[in-house]
Each structure stands twice: as C-alpha cells, then as structure tokens.
Design a protein around this motif. Structure first.
Motif, PDB file in Angstrom:
ATOM      1  N   GLU A  55       0.841  -1.198   0.000  1.00  0.00           N
ATOM      2  CA  GLU A  55       0.000   0.000   0.000  1.00  0.00           C
ATOM      3  C   GLU A  55       0.875   1.246   0.000  1.00  0.00           C
ATOM      4  OE1 GLU A  55      -2.232   0.258   3.668  1.00  0.00           O
ATOM      5  OE2 GLU A  55      -0.537  -0.518   4.814  1.00  0.00           O
ATOM      6  N   SER A  56       0.266   2.355  -0.428  1.00  0.00           N
ATOM      7  CA  SER A  56       0.985   3.630  -0.418  1.00  0.00           C
ATOM      8  C   SER A  56       0.040   4.763  -0.060  1.00  0.00           C
ATOM      9  CB  SER A  56       1.616   3.908  -1.786  1.00  0.00           C
ATOM     10  OG  SER A  56       0.616   4.197  -2.756  1.00  0.00           O
ATOM     11  N   LEU A  57       0.616   5.804   0.505  1.00  0.00           N
ATOM     12  CA  LEU A  57      -0.119   7.033   0.799  1.00  0.00           C
ATOM     13  C   LEU A  57       0.755   8.179   0.308  1.00  0.00           C
ATOM     14  CD1 LEU A  57      -2.725   8.104   2.111  1.00  0.00           C
ATOM     15  CD2 LEU A  57      -1.458   8.333   4.258  1.00  0.00           C
ATOM     16  N   THR A  58       0.344   8.794  -0.810  1.00  0.00           N
ATOM     17  CA  THR A  58       1.151   9.841  -1.433  1.00  0.00           C
ATOM     18  C   THR A  58       0.483  11.195  -1.264  1.00  0.00           C
ATOM     19  OG1 THR A  58       0.068   9.537  -3.592  1.00  0.00           O
ATOM     20  CG2 THR A  58       2.038   8.228  -3.145  1.00  0.00           C
ATOM     21  N   LEU A  59       1.313  12.218  -1.221  1.00  0.00           N
ATOM     22  CA  LEU A  59       0.820  13.587  -1.079  1.00  0.00           C
ATOM     23  C   LEU A  59       1.629  14.498  -1.998  1.00  0.00           C
ATOM     24  CD1 LEU A  59      -0.962  15.708   0.351  1.00  0.00           C
ATOM     25  CD2 LEU A  59       0.781  15.820   2.161  1.00  0.00           C
ATOM     26  N   ASP A  60       0.951  15.058  -2.979  1.00  0.00           N
ATOM     27  CA  ASP A  60       1.583  16.055  -3.855  1.00  0.00           C
ATOM     28  C   ASP A  60       1.432  17.385  -3.128  1.00  0.00           C
ATOM     29  OD1 ASP A  60       2.595  17.580  -5.845  1.00  0.00           O
ATOM     30  OD2 ASP A  60       1.282  16.830  -7.421  1.00  0.00           O
ATOM     31  N   ILE A  61       2.441  17.745  -2.345  1.00  0.00           N
ATOM     32  CA  ILE A  61       2.292  18.796  -1.351  1.00  0.00           C
ATOM     33  C   ILE A  61       2.691  20.166  -1.881  1.00  0.00           C
ATOM     34  CG2 ILE A  61       4.612  18.540  -0.356  1.00  0.00           C
ATOM     35  CD1 ILE A  61       3.200  18.801   2.438  1.00  0.00           C
ATOM     36  N   GLU A  62       2.022  21.157  -1.391  1.00  0.00           N
ATOM     37  CA  GLU A  62       2.363  22.544  -1.708  1.00  0.00           C
ATOM     38  C   GLU A  62       3.766  22.835  -1.177  1.00  0.00           C
ATOM     39  OE1 GLU A  62       0.657  26.999  -0.563  1.00  0.00           O
ATOM     40  OE2 GLU A  62      -0.555  25.208  -0.155  1.00  0.00           O
TER      41      GLU A  62
END
Length: 319
Positions: free
Chosen positions: A199-206
């Motif tokens: 599983e993965s949890l990605t965040l394209d963050i500011e």
C-alpha cells in the motif's frame, strides 16, 4: 325447507368460486437473519419448516453504495430465482447448500416466483474509533426488496406489491494502513510518499509547507487538501510494492492497483487540513512532521475518515 335448501346452495356456490387465487397467504421472514452458501449463489432465510431462497449471481452484490434513491433492479427470471419452500420437519443449512441434500426433511410444497423485480439498495457498514473519530468500512449492507413479485403455487398464484426480503452483508477488503512514520520525497517534484509492500499514501504537497525553517511553538504551517495541489491518494496493490514504483514520469503498470482512494477537498477551518511542524534535526537538517486532520478518503460512493489527527509521518530535509 325451500329457504334452507337455497341457503345451502348459496354456501356451496361460494365455496366453488375459490380457485386458490383469492386466498392471500402470509410469508414473513423479516426477523430472520440472512445466510449464504459458500458453494453456490444462494442466499436464504430459514424458519422452522420453511425456507425462503434467493439465487442470483454473487457479483450482483457490489461493494459500492447505491446512489441516493437509485437501487439496483434485477428481473425475476431463470437467472435470478426466488423460491419459497415448505418441509415436513425443521430445515437447516445442509438442506440448502449441500450438493446432495439430506433425505429429511422432505419438501412438501414449493412456490416459484415467476415475475417481479428484485431491488437491492447498498450502504457501507462502518466501524468508528471513538478515540480519534476515524472510520473504516468493514462491509456493505444490501437491503433486498421484491417488487410486484408473483409466486406460482399449487393452488394458484400470489402477488406481493412490496415484499421485504431483508439485509445481506458482504465483507469489505481490509485496508491495512500499516505505515511507519518515515516519509520519502521525490527529487525534483513535490511528491512525498509513505509505503509498505502492499500500500501507499502519497501527497503532492504545496512546496511552501516544506520550508527549512523552524515553526513557532503551536504554530504549524497549514494547508488544505485540494484538486491541483495538496492531493492525497491512498492505493492498495496486488503484488509487491517497492520504492522504484514512485517518482516515475508515468505510473508503472506493476504492481497492479487494486484500489485507489482520493482525499476529499478540504474546507478552511473545518476539514481536509494539513499541518506541518518543522524542527531542527542536527546542523543544517530539518524534520517536518505532517499531520492530517479530519481528512476523508473517497472511492466511488464509498468514503471513510482518517480521524481527527492522523500522523502522516516525518520528512527529513537538509539545506
């Protein structure tokens, strides 16, 4: 004497008019739990010497909540069968699910549905963590109602405008969420990620949220889940996930994505909040602790909440 004979003839005439269509017999299984067979597509309810059987493809029970006011509708036919049986003794699951059913009890009568609709309205079954107000989907409840269903019985036919069959629950695929608190970052982009082998949890963050400056006490940087930035995505995979999966120009075809959940756009001061607290981690090194507050993840009509304060993890950077 003539009056007595006339009365007898009248009574006999009334009895002669009963062809079976005028007698409405009650079928009531509303308080009985629904069971299912593991070896076929039959779900059923048992009540002493009676059984109510529904045979439809298991694929009809989709683990996806119905849209408001829009249940799934199936026709009663040879593929979607409804049967009501009477036995000469107490009936059990063995009489329904076994390839060769026991010799007793014996079926004494059977009503077969010949027309009508099968209405299935699905909702998610959620468990709530009272400590952090997080929710998880544990299953899906399928409420089944027969509409305008016609039963052919030995003495005629019987029609129900609305006949509740009841609820049938299917299990949901568990989402592990076994992440540690170490976050990685793709060089040359704003994508940060946490992952396990499945599983993965990605965040394209500011980018302004990850600044190499210590934040004041109790004053984290704040952002909100959006549609063009601060995009949070959870994925469950079929196959082994490694770090090589991330930071590619195009999404790799393997491992295969089994499920993808996207965070709901945040509301300022209310939900979808991203908090980043930055501290020093040695000379020229910084630790950015990222907490997600009241973030909801959604897939189709299903959703669940990460909780009031979900610790996404720590991202280490240097000057």
């Amino acid at each position: 004497m003539k009056r007595v004979l006339s009365l007898m003839v009248f009574v006999l005439a009334l009895n002669g008019c009963d062809d079976g269509d005028l007698i409405q017999e009650d079928i009531n299984f509303e308080d009985i739990n629904t069971q299912s067979c593991g070896t076929n597509d039959v779900i059923y309810k048992l009540k002493e010497k009676e059984a109510l059987l529904l045979e439809i493809p298991k694929s009809s029970f989709m683990n996806e909540p119905s849209s408001t006011g829009t249940p799934m509708i199936l026709d009663v036919n040879s593929s979607n069968r409804v049967v009501y049986r009477f036995y000469d003794g107490n009936v059990s699951a063995n009489n329904i699910c076994e390839t060769i059913p026991p010799a007793t009890p014996i079926v004494t009568d059977q009503w077969n549905a010949t027309a009508g609709k099968i209405q299935i309205f699905t909702t998610a079954v959620k468990t709530v963590n009272e400590t952090d107000n997080s929710t998880r989907i544990s299953g899906y409840n399928h409420n089944i109602v027969f509409k305008n269903i016609t039963f052919a019985k030995s003495s005629g036919t019987q029609v129900y405008e609305t006949f509740p069959f009841g609820d049938y629950v299917t299990a949901a695929t568990a989402l592990p969420f076994l992440f540690d608190e170490t976050i990685e970052r793709c060089s040359g982009s704003n994508l940060i990620y946490n992952y396990t082998s499945a599983e993965s949890l990605t965040l394209d963050i500011e980018p302004t949220l990850i600044a190499n400056e210590v934040t004041p006490l109790n004053s984290p940087r704040i952002g909100y889940i959006g549609t063009t930035t601060n995009i949070l995505t959870y994925r469950l995979f079929t196959g082994l996930l490694t770090a090589d999966y991330f930071c590619n120009a195009a999404t790799p075809s393997t491992p295969v994505i089994n499920q993808e959940w996207n965070a709901v756009t945040g509301i300022i001061g209310v939900s979808g909040i991203i908090e980043v607290t930055t501290t020093t981690n040695g000379p020229g090194s910084f630790k950015h602790t990222i907490v997600l507050k009241k973030v909801t993840l959604k897939r189709g009509n299903s959703d669940f909440m990460l909780g009031d304060n979900y610790i996404y993890g720590d991202l280490l950077t240097t000057n």
